[in-house]
Motif scaffolding. Structure first.
Motif, PDB file in Angstrom:
ATOM      1  N   PRO A 168       0.798  -1.233   0.000  1.00 16.96           N
ATOM      2  CA  PRO A 168       0.000   0.000   0.000  1.00 16.96           C
ATOM      3  C   PRO A 168       0.827   1.277   0.000  1.00 16.96           C
ATOM      4  CG  PRO A 168      -1.019  -1.608   1.447  1.00 16.96           C
ATOM      5  CD  PRO A 168       0.298  -2.209   1.006  1.00 16.96           C
ATOM      6  N   HIS A 188       0.200  -8.504   0.222  1.00 20.78           N
ATOM      7  CA  HIS A 188      -1.074  -7.917   0.645  1.00 20.78           C
ATOM      8  C   HIS A 188      -2.205  -8.479  -0.203  1.00 20.78           C
ATOM      9  CE1 HIS A 188       1.851  -5.078   2.295  1.00 20.78           C
ATOM     10  NE2 HIS A 188       0.924  -4.746   3.177  1.00 20.78           N
ATOM     11  N   THR A 189      -3.423  -8.320   0.288  1.00 25.87           N
ATOM     12  CA  THR A 189      -4.593  -8.806  -0.443  1.00 25.87           C
ATOM     13  C   THR A 189      -4.988  -7.836  -1.543  1.00 25.87           C
ATOM     14  OG1 THR A 189      -6.187  -7.674   0.992  1.00 25.87           O
ATOM     15  CG2 THR A 189      -5.452  -9.880   1.675  1.00 25.87           C
ATOM     16  N   GLU A 191      -7.854  -6.594  -1.911  1.00 26.99           N
ATOM     17  CA  GLU A 191      -8.679  -5.546  -1.276  1.00 26.99           C
ATOM     18  C   GLU A 191      -7.801  -4.442  -0.700  1.00 26.99           C
ATOM     19  OE1 GLU A 191     -10.942  -9.116  -1.861  1.00 26.99           O
ATOM     20  OE2 GLU A 191      -9.040  -8.839  -0.775  1.00 26.99           O
ATOM     21  N   GLU A 192      -6.701  -4.823  -0.061  1.00 31.77           N
ATOM     22  CA  GLU A 192      -5.792  -3.822   0.515  1.00 31.77           C
ATOM     23  C   GLU A 192      -5.124  -2.994  -0.580  1.00 31.77           C
ATOM     24  OE1 GLU A 192      -4.186  -5.887   4.633  1.00 31.77           O
ATOM     25  OE2 GLU A 192      -3.482  -6.698   2.721  1.00 31.77           O
ATOM     26  N   ILE A 193      -4.758  -3.655  -1.666  1.00 38.56           N
ATOM     27  CA  ILE A 193      -4.065  -2.955  -2.749  1.00 38.56           C
ATOM     28  C   ILE A 193      -5.023  -2.001  -3.470  1.00 38.56           C
ATOM     29  CG2 ILE A 193      -2.820  -3.254  -4.927  1.00 38.56           C
ATOM     30  CD1 ILE A 193      -1.843  -5.966  -3.808  1.00 38.56           C
ATOM     31  N   ALA A 195      -7.667  -0.676  -2.117  1.00 40.52           N
ATOM     32  CA  ALA A 195      -7.997   0.380  -1.159  1.00 40.52           C
ATOM     33  C   ALA A 195      -6.927   1.467  -1.132  1.00 40.52           C
ATOM     34  CB  ALA A 195      -8.165  -0.213   0.235  1.00 40.52           C
ATOM     35  N   ALA A 196      -5.683   1.079  -1.432  1.00 39.36           N
ATOM     36  CA  ALA A 196      -4.587   2.055  -1.464  1.00 39.36           C
ATOM     37  C   ALA A 196      -4.598   2.901  -2.729  1.00 39.36           C
ATOM     38  CB  ALA A 196      -3.249   1.337  -1.342  1.00 39.36           C
TER      39      ALA A 196
END
Length: 224
Positions: A168, A188-189, A191-193, A195-196
């Motif tokens: 992220p 990272h997942t 979703e995390e990527i 979201a960033a």
């Protein structure tokens, strides 16, 4: 899943988690570093992936003088360069780099130049003459400076480049620099990527194919 095809000027790759994986070494070495410098609960230290060592040191030891920061940086560099156990080249990386004209890609990493070159040599990967390491910037990721400088050394605008990242902090740096960002899974997942701020996420670079076209590169991949 969706098929993506874009034409760009250049590619800006993060190193660890994108081209190679040295996560196990990083975690081992920072625990040793923390124990050496008396950080509380050293064996459970959790490292923020994608952040410069100098910034981690200042976070763990805010009272350090500049000389102590320099000494601490040298110590973690020595540990990480010596520890190559488990170091591996990630799927699709050798083939992808071999398909790229040298003037169309570079590496932009939070690692120091000394560690960057040590890791790439240990992995047996090619690397460009011009690259951006932690030593080359005032502000590390997630600040846009690293990716702005990466595009600059290639002679392109960040808008004409795609940043390839796994963390992220690096995704945020690419977005802030004005580039589109292709995230890859690993540290990272999805979703995390996303979201960033990533534009797309691919499972690995194994699914990324590049063709040289007039004025740049055509990049094709499957986004998740």
């Amino acid at each position: 899943m969706s098929e993506v095809a874009i034409e760009i000027k250049g590619l800006l790759f993060d190193m660890d988690g994108v081209l190679i994986s040295s996560i196990a070494s990083v975690n081992r070495c920072w625990k040793l570093w923390a124990a050496h410098y008396g950080v509380a609960d050293a064996q459970n230290v959790q490292i923020a992936h994608g952040v410069r060592a100098v910034d981690l040191i200042k976070g763990y030891k805010p009272g350090f003088t500049e000389a102590e920061v320099t000494e601490g940086l040298r110590y973690i560099e020595d540990l990480e360069i010596a520890d190559t156990e488990g170091l591996k080249v990630l799927a699709g990386v050798r083939e992808l780099l071999a398909s790229l004209p040298p003037e169309r890609w570079t590496i932009v990493t939070s690692a120091t130049r000394r560690l960057l070159l040590g890791r790439l040599k240990a992995a047996g990967l090619p690397y460009p003459d011009r690259l951006i390491a932690a030593d080359d910037v005032v502000n590390g990721k997630p600040h846009p400076e690293p990716y702005m400088k990466g595009a600059e050394i290639l002679g392109f605008s960040t808008k004409g480049c795609v940043v390839v990242e796994d963390a992220p902090s690096g995704v945020g740096a690419g977005v802030a620099a004005g580039a589109r960002v292709l995230g890859v899974l690993g540290t990272h997942t999805a979703e995390e990527i996303y979201a960033a701020g990533a534009t797309w996420v691919a499972r690995s670079l194994e699914s990324v194919k590049v063709t040289v076209v007039e004025g740049g590169l055509r990049v094709e991949f499957e986004a998740v």
